[in-house]
Scaffold this motif. Structure first.
Motif, PDB file in Angstrom:
ATOM      1  N   THR A  18      39.008  48.814  49.398  1.00 28.04           N
ATOM      2  CA  THR A  18      40.049  47.995  48.782  1.00 28.04           C
ATOM      3  C   THR A  18      41.134  47.651  49.790  1.00 28.04           C
ATOM      4  OG1 THR A  18      39.654  49.044  46.641  1.00 28.04           O
ATOM      5  CG2 THR A  18      41.787  47.962  46.951  1.00 28.04           C
ATOM      6  N   TYR A  63      39.315  43.960  38.870  1.00 28.00           N
ATOM      7  CA  TYR A  63      38.878  44.844  39.963  1.00 28.00           C
ATOM      8  C   TYR A  63      37.362  45.047  39.910  1.00 28.00           C
ATOM      9  CZ  TYR A  63      39.763  48.877  43.152  1.00 28.00           C
ATOM     10  OH  TYR A  63      39.829  49.754  44.210  1.00 28.00           O
ATOM     11  N   TYR A  94      35.767  51.826  47.958  1.00 30.04           N
ATOM     12  CA  TYR A  94      35.286  50.980  46.868  1.00 30.04           C
ATOM     13  C   TYR A  94      33.879  50.442  47.155  1.00 30.04           C
ATOM     14  CZ  TYR A  94      35.239  47.389  43.233  1.00 30.04           C
ATOM     15  OH  TYR A  94      34.912  46.622  42.142  1.00 30.04           O
TER      16      TYR A  94
END
Length: 269
Positions: A18, A63, A94
Motif C-alpha cells: 500500500t 481498498y 498488501y
C-alpha cells in the motif's frame, strides 16, 4: 511496467505494498530478468502512481478493488506476454493479501509474500499506529481526495482506501471480519507453495501478524523465513525496505532463485 528477457524462466508478477509505487520494484524486476525470468510485470493499483483516475471519475474506490480487480487485470496482462507459460508471483504487504482475495491463486506455480500479515492493531509493535491512522489519518482522508504526503504513509492513495484500511486494522481478524468481503472464502482454495518472508525489525509485520495471516491459508504449503538487518549488512530493513537496491546483493538472491528456479531459500533464524 513490463520487463522482458530471453530466459526460459517463469513470468513473474510483482504486486506492491500500500502507498508504494511500482518504481520501487524496478531494480528487483531487472534482477529477475537477468536471472532468467521470461518477463516481469510491475504495476500501480488504481488511483495511485501511474494508474490515475480517469478524467471525471466520481465513483468510490475501495481498498478491496486493488485485489479483486487490479491484481487480476495485471495477471491477465502478464499471461498474454507468453500464453501458457508458467507464472510465479511476489507480493509485498498488501500484495500478499491480494493473492487469496483475487481467486486467481491456481494460476501461479508459487508465490512469495514479503511482510504480509494480519494487520490488526493488536498484532503491531507500532504503539502509535492506532492514533496516527484513526485520529489523524481518517480525518485527513475526509478532507482530501487522496492522502497527503505529510501523513507519512508513503505515496498518496484514495482517502476511501485509507478509511477501509484503518477500519480493517481495527478488526481483530482484519479484513476477514468484513461482512462486505465474502471473497475471504477464497483463501481455502489457495493450494500452491507460499514463501513468507518476515523482517525482524518490522514493527507492522510482526511474528504474530505473519503467523496469523499464514494460518488463513490452511491448504497451502507455507514456508516461513525471517531476515534480520545483519543479513543485509547491518542496514535497517523495516516494513518496506526489502526491495531497495542496497539489498540487491545480500537479500535478493535467495528470493530470486526461489522464484525463478524453485530453489529453497535456506534455513530460517
Amino acid at each position: 511496467m513490463l520487463f522482458e528477457g530471453e530466459g526460459e524462466g517463469p513470468l513473474v508478477l510483482v504486486s506492491s505494498a500500500t502507498a508504494t509505487p511500482q518504481g520501487l520494484y524496478a531494480g528487483f524486476a531487472r534482477a529477475l530478468v537477468k536471472a532468467g525470468a521470461r518477463a516481469v510485470l510491475t504495476y500501480d493499483y488504481r488511483a495511485t502512481g501511474r494508474s490515475p483516475r480517469p478524467a471525471g471519475w466520481r465513483g468510490r474506490i475501495n481498498y478491496k478493488d486493488w485485489a479483486l480487480h487490479d491484481f487480476a487485470a495485471a495477471l491477465a496482462a502478464l499471461e498474454a506476454v507468453t500464453p501458457g507459460h508458467p507464472v510465479v508471483g511476489v507480493g509485498q504487504s498488501y500484495g500478499g493479501h491480494a493473492l487469496g482475495l483475487s481467486g486467481a491463486a491456481d494460476r501461479f506455480a508459487r508465490y512469495a509474500m514479503v511482510a504480509s500479515m494480519t494487520a490488526w492493531f493488536g498484532f503491531l509493535d507500532d504503539r502509535h499506529a492506532w492514533a496516527r491512522m484513526n485520529l489523524v489519518g481518517v480525518p485527513a482522508s475526509l478532507l482530501f481526495r487522496d492522502t497527503p504526503r505529510w501523513l507519512g504513509i508513503g505515496e498518496p492513495i484514495p482517502g476511501s482506501c485509507f478509511r477501509d484500511w484503518a477500519r480493517w486494522c481495527r478488526m481483530r481478524n482484519y479484513f476477514f471480519d468484513d461482512p462486505d468481503l465474502p471473497e475471504t472464502a477464497r483463501f481455502e482454495a489457495v493450494r500452491l507453495p507460499i514463501l513468507a518472508i518476515g523482517l525482524t525489525d518490522d514493527r507492522w509485520a510482526t511474528p504474530r501478524g505473519i503467523a496469523d495471516f499464514m494460518a488463513r491459508h490452511p491448504n497451502a504449503e507455507v514456508e516461513e523465513r525471517w531476515i534480520s538487518p545483519q543479513d543485509g549488512g547491518g542496514a535497517a530493513i523495516g516494513h518496506l525496505g526489502f526491495f531497495r537496491s542496497r539489498f540487491a546483493t545480500t537479500l535478493w538472491p535467495p528470493l530470486i532463485r526461489w522464484l525463478v528456479a524453485g530453489e529453497r531459500i535456506g534455513s530460517s533464524e
